[in-house]
Design an enzyme around this catalytic site. Structure first.
Site, PDB file in Angstrom:
ATOM      1  N   SER A 260      10.513   8.230   9.929  1.00 57.32           N
ATOM      2  CA  SER A 260      10.662   7.359   8.774  1.00 57.32           C
ATOM      3  C   SER A 260      10.456   5.912   9.207  1.00 57.32           C
ATOM      4  O   SER A 260      10.293   5.614  10.384  1.00 57.32           O
ATOM      5  CB  SER A 260      12.050   7.529   8.158  1.00 57.32           C
ATOM      6  OG  SER A 260      13.026   6.947   8.997  1.00 57.32           O
TER       7      SER A 260
ATOM      8  N   ILE B   2      11.587  10.462   3.574  1.00 56.99           N
ATOM      9  CA  ILE B   2      11.568  11.699   2.803  1.00 56.99           C
ATOM     10  C   ILE B   2      12.139  11.504   1.397  1.00 56.99           C
ATOM     11  O   ILE B   2      11.730  12.181   0.461  1.00 56.99           O
ATOM     12  CB  ILE B   2      12.285  12.844   3.546  1.00 56.99           C
ATOM     13  CG1 ILE B   2      12.003  14.169   2.852  1.00 56.99           C
ATOM     14  CG2 ILE B   2      13.772  12.565   3.678  1.00 56.99           C
ATOM     15  CD1 ILE B   2      12.453  15.378   3.611  1.00 56.99           C
TER      16      ILE B   2
ATOM     17  N   TYR C 143      22.638  12.239  14.399  1.00 58.25           N
ATOM     18  CA  TYR C 143      21.829  12.552  13.224  1.00 58.25           C
ATOM     19  C   TYR C 143      22.156  13.955  12.728  1.00 58.25           C
ATOM     20  O   TYR C 143      22.315  14.181  11.526  1.00 58.25           O
ATOM     21  CB  TYR C 143      20.343  12.430  13.562  1.00 58.25           C
ATOM     22  CG  TYR C 143      19.443  12.825  12.414  1.00 58.25           C
ATOM     23  CD1 TYR C 143      19.218  11.943  11.363  1.00 58.25           C
ATOM     24  CD2 TYR C 143      18.840  14.070  12.368  1.00 58.25           C
ATOM     25  CE1 TYR C 143      18.402  12.294  10.300  1.00 58.25           C
ATOM     26  CE2 TYR C 143      18.028  14.432  11.317  1.00 58.25           C
ATOM     27  CZ  TYR C 143      17.811  13.549  10.285  1.00 58.25           C
ATOM     28  OH  TYR C 143      17.011  13.917   9.239  1.00 58.25           O
TER      29      TYR C 143
ATOM     30  N   SER D 245      22.347   4.047  21.803  1.00 59.05           N
ATOM     31  CA  SER D 245      22.437   5.455  22.156  1.00 59.05           C
ATOM     32  C   SER D 245      21.190   5.923  22.879  1.00 59.05           C
ATOM     33  O   SER D 245      20.106   5.396  22.678  1.00 59.05           O
ATOM     34  CB  SER D 245      22.598   6.292  20.884  1.00 59.05           C
ATOM     35  OG  SER D 245      23.727   5.904  20.168  1.00 59.05           O
TER      36      SER D 245
ATOM     37  N   LYS E 167      23.635  14.914   9.083  1.00 58.34           N
ATOM     38  CA  LYS E 167      22.957  15.837   8.168  1.00 58.34           C
ATOM     39  C   LYS E 167      23.857  17.007   7.815  1.00 58.34           C
ATOM     40  O   LYS E 167      23.844  17.482   6.677  1.00 58.34           O
ATOM     41  CB  LYS E 167      21.638  16.333   8.781  1.00 58.34           C
ATOM     42  CG  LYS E 167      20.504  15.372   8.582  1.00 58.34           C
ATOM     43  CD  LYS E 167      20.238  15.164   7.097  1.00 58.34           C
ATOM     44  CE  LYS E 167      19.108  14.215   6.842  1.00 58.34           C
ATOM     45  NZ  LYS E 167      18.929  13.938   5.413  1.00 58.34           N
TER      46      LYS E 167
END
Length: 186
Positions: A183, A49, A148, A139, A152
């Site tokens: 991604s 992104i 995550y 994980s 964020k």
């Protein structure tokens, strides 16, 4: 039995895509604002992104600084962005957010070479929670999503505080969150 499972699987995938394309689809940015004579920094802009954002900013005419760790990957992204947008005002500046020395060096280099900053796009996850390699290799899916999400959230809170501190200046700050997005890393 096997045919029933295949049919169920196909229907499930079809339903997922139907929901994704209708109910879960978030609006895309439709702005046509021109950004000529504006300078933007995008962290982590060599992939995903961040790269997509840098591409859009360049397409609108901004001078775009790709703030990335890896020179080779950043230069490859720059070539692609320049080729696709025709904007040759896309440059690389070394930045490793996990190193305060690198952050200071980036700031010094930026202040020496640039006369203005208009947009700061905070895209890169905070590494203080865990490293990307640990996220992927050690994980399960829920832990990955949870880490995550925390990362964020840190990015959003940092950007919010920075925007408050820069209030009254001409610099605007943004953080990015793509929603469902794949991604190169994952």
């Amino acid at each position: 039995m096997m045919q029933e499972l295949l049919l169920f699987g196909a229907l499930s995938v079809g339903l997922y895509f139907l929901l994704l394309m209708t109910v879960l689809k978030l609006p895309r940015c439709k702005s046509t604002a021109k950004l000529h004579r504006k300078t933007a920094i995008v962290t982590g802009a060599n992939t995903g992104i961040g790269k997509t954002t840098a591409m859009d900013l360049a397409r609108r005419g901004a001078r775009v600084i790709l703030a990335c760790r890896d020179r080779g990957r950043a230069e490859a992204a720059i070539q692609e962005i320049v080729q696709e947008t025709g904007n040759n005002q896309v440059i690389f500046m070394q930045l490793d957010l996990a190193s305060l020395k690198s952050v200071r060096s980036f700031a010094d280099n930026f202040l020496r070479s640039e006369s203005r900053l208009d947009l700061l796009i905070n895209n890169v996850d905070f590494n203080c929670l865990t490293t990307h390699r640990d996220l992927v290799l050690g994980s399960n899916s829920f832990q990955l999503f949870q880490n995550y999400s925390h990362s964020k959230l840190c990015n959003i809170l940092f950007t919010y505080e920075l925007a408050k501190r820069l209030q009254g200046s001409d610099v605007t700050c943004y953080s990015l969150h793509p929603g469902q997005y794949t991604s190169d890393f994952y």
